[in-house]
Design an enzyme around this catalytic site. Structure first.
Site, short mmCIF file in Angstrom:
data_model
loop_
_atom_site.label_atom_id
_atom_site.label_comp_id
_atom_site.label_asym_id
_atom_site.label_seq_id
_atom_site.Cartn_x
_atom_site.Cartn_y
_atom_site.Cartn_z
CD GLU A 34 -21.68 -4.66 -49.69
OE1 GLU A 34 -22.86 -4.42 -49.98
OE2 GLU A 34 -21.34 -5.30 -48.69
CB THR A 36 -23.31 -6.37 -57.36
OG1 THR A 36 -23.72 -6.77 -56.04
CG2 THR A 36 -21.86 -6.75 -57.58
N GLY A 121 -25.73 4.72 -39.27
CA GLY A 121 -24.47 4.94 -39.99
C GLY A 121 -23.50 3.77 -39.90
CB ALA A 122 -23.50 0.67 -38.11
CG LEU A 124 -25.49 -2.88 -39.28
CD1 LEU A 124 -25.67 -3.28 -37.82
CD2 LEU A 124 -24.88 -4.04 -40.05
CB SER A 126 -30.91 2.37 -39.43
OG SER A 126 -30.11 3.39 -39.96
CD GLU A 159 -32.23 5.53 -48.78
OE1 GLU A 159 -32.94 4.94 -47.96
OE2 GLU A 159 -31.16 6.08 -48.47
CG ASP A 171 -29.44 -1.48 -48.19
OD1 ASP A 171 -28.76 -2.46 -48.52
OD2 ASP A 171 -28.98 -0.33 -48.06
#
Ligand code: GLA
Length: 386
Positions: A34, A36, A121-122, A124, A126, A159, A171
């Site tokens: 994470e 990284t 906002g979890a 995951l 989106s 993004e 992601d």
């Protein structure tokens, strides 16, 4: 409630007369590694059974007609006069259009209706799913034949440049490149990757959504990136060969950064340790040693919470609750931080009991509900044929 796929099909046929192409783009989990990715390190994500679904069609003009079923909102513009930051959700799509144009890929007017079951906002991803779903759709509709890795890169740029979050590549890579029942070991420096089967008999990936999203996410995320860059600059004064934290060792940061800046030191130490944990963790998984792997997940959480400081009270509480539970082999907060989900490796037979206990404890301590998902690893972005 209707499945999001039925909803987009219904909405599309109410609004437009042609038959759409259907695309689904998954969210992701990350087992370890994470913060990284933007440090040129390694990550271990997988795409999961939570999706953004899109119904798309080409138009004869230059109009862009976007409909978000979940927000009950639409955005209409055209390919040469769309406006940035007019509607937050539209930016993820317009950012991709913008990248197509910058790269001289073919694009003209199109319709898009979308909906999904990836909680927002979890942690995951989106947003990455939406970007990748659009990139895939536009590539398909306008016959560009863009390589998948190039679509990953342009979605990340959308993004970074258009939405304004300086996120790494993990992601988008996971959403586009995911493969059923496999985790992706990705080297974010070279973009070399390999698929590894997850051998965890009798164990499931359980996500507990804390249902909090602290407003610090974007600003603190960008700050962490800067702090890592500062650390690299400090190291370069003595070790010019260090071009990212990927090249750094604990000995180097102990020597150079520790005496000078305590915060930068902790940030860099976490990243270097996390890279090592990931490489060793992949070995654990290869040997089928889930117990050793799980311990590393707990160590990652500790680092993210104490050294990298991207956790929060709610996430720490959820990890504390499972820490000494023999049915939970490993757990940690997942993604950017400051809210979202924890990822837990849980013995299949005890999931129900665990969910009940954690829900009660969380409610009592935080006065909030958790939401639980059991993540199955599925393929990356694809066309749906029905
Ligand atoms: C977010 C970013 C990713 C990655 C993670 C942390 O999900 O989008 O690029 O940096 O946080 O590992």
């Amino acid at each position: 409630m209707n499945h999001p796929l039925s909803q987009i099909i219904a909405k599309f046929s109410q609004t437009f007369s042609e038959k759409p192409a259907l695309v689904r783009a998954p969210g992701r989990v990350n087992l370890i590694g994470e913060h990284t990715d933007y440090n040129n390190g390694f990550v271990l994500p997988a795409s999961i059974n939570k999706y953004i679904y899109l119904a798309v069609s080409k138009r004869d003009d230059n109009k862009i007609h976007l409909i978000s079923v979940d927000l009950n909102d639409e955005y209409i513009s055209d390919t040469d006069s769309y406006i940035q930051h007019e509607k937050h959700w539209a930016d993820y799509i317009l950012g991709v259009i913008n990248q197509f144009q910058k790269n001289n890929y073919s694009i003209s007017g199109f319709n898009c209706v979308f909906s999904g079951d990836i909680p927002l906002g979890a942690g995951l991803s989106s947003s990455a799913a939406l970007e990748c779903g659009i990139a895939f759709s536009l590539n398909y509709l306008f016959g560009n034949n863009i390589d998948k890795i190039d679509m990953v890169k342009l979605s990340q740029k959308a993004e970074n440049e258009y939405v304004g979050v300086k996120s790494g590549i993990m992601d988008q890579f996971a959403s586009m490149m995911g493969k059923k029942e496999q985790v992706i070991k990705l080297d974010c420096q070279s973009l070399e990757y390999e698929y590894n089967p997850l051998r965890m008999d009798g164990i499931e990936i359980v996500l507990f959504n804390s249902n909090v999203k602290h407003s610090l996410v974007t600003s603190e995320y960008n700050t962490r990136r800067q702090q890592c860059e500062t650390g690299v600059k400090m190291l370069q004064e003595k070790y010019p060969q260090v071009s990212s934290l990927r090249d750094a060792t604990i000995a180097m940061i102990d020597e150079i950064i520790k005496p000078k800046d305590e915060i930068i030191y902790r940030r860099c130490k976490y990243v270097v340790e996390e890279n090592t944990r990931l490489l060793e963790g992949c070995e654990d998984l290869r040997k089928g040693d889930v117990i050793a792997f799980g311990k590393k997940m707990f160590a990652t959480h500790e680092g993210l919470s104490k050294d990298y400081e991207v956790s929060c009270e709610e996430l720490d509480f959820l990890i504390e609750c499972v820490k000494n539970n023999p049915d939970v082999l490993g757990a940690r907060m997942m993604g950017g931080g400051f809210g979202g989900c924890t990822i837990n490796l849980v013995k299949k037979n005890s999931i129900e009991k665990l969910v009940n206990t954690i829900s009660e404890k969380y409610k009592a301590a935080m006065n909030k509900d958790i939401t639980t998902y059991i993540a199955q690893i599925e393929d990356g972005v694809s066309l749906i044929t029905i």
